[in-house]
Design a protein around this motif. Structure first.
Motif, mmCIF file in Angstrom:
data_model
loop_
_atom_site.group_PDB
_atom_site.id
_atom_site.type_symbol
_atom_site.label_atom_id
_atom_site.label_comp_id
_atom_site.label_asym_id
_atom_site.label_seq_id
_atom_site.Cartn_x
_atom_site.Cartn_y
_atom_site.Cartn_z
ATOM 1 N N ARG A 173 52.560 3.158 66.150
ATOM 2 C CA ARG A 173 51.234 3.172 65.524
ATOM 3 C C ARG A 173 50.465 4.435 65.903
ATOM 4 N NH1 ARG A 173 51.317 -2.367 66.840
ATOM 5 N NH2 ARG A 173 49.889 -2.097 68.607
ATOM 6 N N VAL A 174 50.611 4.887 67.154
ATOM 7 C CA VAL A 174 49.994 6.154 67.560
ATOM 8 C C VAL A 174 50.574 7.297 66.744
ATOM 9 C CG1 VAL A 174 49.736 7.798 69.456
ATOM 10 C CG2 VAL A 174 49.454 5.357 69.894
ATOM 11 N N LEU A 175 51.886 7.305 66.574
ATOM 12 C CA LEU A 175 52.549 8.343 65.776
ATOM 13 C C LEU A 175 52.014 8.357 64.349
ATOM 14 C CD1 LEU A 175 54.845 10.456 65.389
ATOM 15 C CD2 LEU A 175 56.361 8.527 64.878
ATOM 16 N N LEU A 176 51.924 7.195 63.725
ATOM 17 C CA LEU A 176 51.430 7.115 62.353
ATOM 18 C C LEU A 176 49.977 7.565 62.254
ATOM 19 C CD1 LEU A 176 53.013 3.726 61.213
ATOM 20 C CD2 LEU A 176 53.634 6.022 60.431
ATOM 21 N N ALA A 177 49.169 7.213 63.230
ATOM 22 C CA ALA A 177 47.756 7.602 63.208
ATOM 23 C C ALA A 177 47.608 9.112 63.324
ATOM 24 C CB ALA A 177 47.014 6.912 64.346
ATOM 25 N N LEU A 178 48.428 9.740 64.143
ATOM 26 C CA LEU A 178 48.386 11.204 64.266
ATOM 27 C C LEU A 178 48.854 11.873 62.980
ATOM 28 C CD1 LEU A 178 49.805 11.557 67.887
ATOM 29 C CD2 LEU A 178 47.520 12.271 67.153
ATOM 30 N N GLU A 179 49.934 11.365 62.398
ATOM 31 C CA GLU A 179 50.451 11.950 61.158
ATOM 32 C C GLU A 179 49.459 11.768 60.015
ATOM 33 O OE1 GLU A 179 55.281 11.431 61.802
ATOM 34 O OE2 GLU A 179 54.131 9.811 60.850
ATOM 35 N N ALA A 180 48.745 10.650 60.008
ATOM 36 C CA ALA A 180 47.812 10.353 58.918
ATOM 37 C C ALA A 180 46.627 11.306 58.890
ATOM 38 C CB ALA A 180 47.320 8.913 59.033
ATOM 39 N N ASP B 135 39.041 13.895 72.867
ATOM 40 C CA ASP B 135 38.321 13.189 71.814
ATOM 41 C C ASP B 135 39.285 12.651 70.758
ATOM 42 O OD1 ASP B 135 35.926 13.696 73.064
ATOM 43 O OD2 ASP B 135 35.387 15.393 71.780
ATOM 44 N N LEU B 136 40.269 13.487 70.401
ATOM 45 C CA LEU B 136 41.253 13.076 69.396
ATOM 46 C C LEU B 136 42.068 11.882 69.906
ATOM 47 C CD1 LEU B 136 43.582 15.509 67.432
ATOM 48 C CD2 LEU B 136 44.482 13.433 68.458
ATOM 49 N N LEU B 137 42.509 11.973 71.158
ATOM 50 C CA LEU B 137 43.335 10.899 71.706
ATOM 51 C C LEU B 137 42.548 9.606 71.869
ATOM 52 C CD1 LEU B 137 45.492 12.794 74.352
ATOM 53 C CD2 LEU B 137 46.275 11.764 72.200
ATOM 54 N N VAL B 138 41.287 9.707 72.243
ATOM 55 C CA VAL B 138 40.464 8.498 72.349
ATOM 56 C C VAL B 138 40.452 7.766 71.019
ATOM 57 C CG1 VAL B 138 38.088 7.680 72.557
ATOM 58 C CG2 VAL B 138 39.002 9.258 74.252
ATOM 59 N N THR B 139 40.241 8.513 69.945
ATOM 60 C CA THR B 139 40.202 7.906 68.597
ATOM 61 C C THR B 139 41.535 7.269 68.234
ATOM 62 O OG1 THR B 139 38.528 9.494 67.878
ATOM 63 C CG2 THR B 139 39.785 8.362 66.163
ATOM 64 N N VAL B 140 42.603 8.033 68.434
ATOM 65 C CA VAL B 140 43.932 7.571 68.010
ATOM 66 C C VAL B 140 44.437 6.425 68.883
ATOM 67 C CG1 VAL B 140 46.352 8.268 67.834
ATOM 68 C CG2 VAL B 140 44.566 9.755 66.948
ATOM 69 N N LEU B 141 44.315 6.553 70.190
ATOM 70 C CA LEU B 141 44.810 5.506 71.081
ATOM 71 C C LEU B 141 44.069 4.192 70.853
ATOM 72 C CD1 LEU B 141 45.125 7.504 74.434
ATOM 73 C CD2 LEU B 141 47.000 6.736 72.971
ATOM 74 N N THR B 142 42.764 4.298 70.632
ATOM 75 C CA THR B 142 41.969 3.086 70.416
ATOM 76 C C THR B 142 42.293 2.455 69.065
ATOM 77 O OG1 THR B 142 40.196 4.017 71.777
ATOM 78 C CG2 THR B 142 39.632 2.169 70.353
ATOM 79 N N ALA B 143 42.409 3.281 68.037
ATOM 80 C CA ALA B 143 42.718 2.750 66.700
ATOM 81 C C ALA B 143 44.071 2.062 66.679
ATOM 82 C CB ALA B 143 42.675 3.886 65.675
ATOM 83 N N ALA B 144 45.032 2.579 67.445
ATOM 84 C CA ALA B 144 46.392 2.025 67.455
ATOM 85 C C ALA B 144 46.457 0.663 68.131
ATOM 86 C CB ALA B 144 47.350 2.992 68.143
#
Length: 255
Positions: free
Chosen positions: A185-192, A245-254
């Motif tokens: 899910r982290v991978l998909l969020a980064l790719e998205a 900041d980017l990782l906070v968004t992605v890790l939390t969303a995942a």
């Protein structure tokens, strides 16, 4: 035996191999930094590696100490970081792995490792590798006992060029074994996002080489992700804060 070896390698005035940032963090994320430091114990001097080499990617994961601290604050998460150089002992390798204490790293000879005997290896493991892994295990056990959630997030960085080959990825997500769902899910969020060159098990794959995540997450069925960020993107505090900041968004969303 372990205590004796520990005292023999690290002086009482030398830093502990384990640094815990925000130990009372309330976030489910447990941030780990296997290569967050580049210290060398006095007992191993002369180590035979120059200060500039210790500052290179062979000595540690550049930028990860500051990134982990920043994420710990922003996420209210605990960050367990290892202070000594990966050239002394690589805490993301199994204790019996040959490259846990490499004689050569990316073409650079490591004289203190060239003729390392069994007792010397055991001393490094007892002083650094074992207490670091034990600190992670203890925090996970505490959370299990308190019925608190735990998501392991391993923070790493990689050199932009390796053996003459440029590495185009800005960030890589490693997975492979155990409960991979969160990492995917982290991978998909980064790719998205559409604005990043993301590596799926690139520039490294989570295979039989990695130790920390497989050791603590796979058999227990814990959620995990291992990230690799290119080191030229972690050179300034501004860059590090952007990635945080980017990782906070992605890790939390995942989640």
């Amino acid at each position: 035996m372990s205590d004796r070896l520990d005292r023999a390698l690290l002086g009482i005035d030398e830093p502990s191999p384990v640094r815990i940032v925000n130990p009372n963090g309330r976030s489910p994320f447990l941030l780990i930094g296997d290569h967050a430091g580049n210290l060398v114990p006095r007992a191993l001097e002369p180590f035979g590696v120059t200060s500039p080499d210790l500052e290179r990617h062979i000595g540690w994961d550049i930028g990860i100490a500051t990134l982990g601290e920043t994420l710990a604050t922003t996420l209210d998460a605990t960050f367990i970081a290892q202070r000594y150089s990966r050239l002394v002992v690589d805490c993301n390798r199994a204790p019996d792995a040959e490259d846990a204490m490499p004689a050569v790293s990316d073409g650079t000879p490591i004289p203190a490792n060239a003729s390392l005997d069994a007792e010397g290896r055991a001393a490094r493991l007892a002083a650094i590798h074992t207490p670091y892994q034990a600190a992670i295990a203890a925090e996970l056990a505490r959370r299990d006992a308190a019925r608190e959630d735990a998501v392991l997030v391993a923070l790493h960085s990689f050199t932009p060029v390796m053996r003459g080959f440029a590495r185009p990825w800005q960030i890589g997500v490693l997975h492979g074994g155990g409960d991979e769902a969160y990492a995917r899910r982290v991978l998909l969020a980064l790719e998205a996002r559409g604005d990043l060159v993301v590596g799926d098990n690139q520039p490294y794959a989570m295979d039989t080489i990695d130790f920390t995540i497989p050791h603590h997450a796979f058999a227990a069925g814990r959620r995990y992700v291992e990230t690799e960020i290119r080191q030229d993107l972690l050179e300034t505090e501004a860059q590090i804060h952007e990635w945080a900041d980017l990782l906070v968004t992605v890790l939390t969303a995942a989640l």
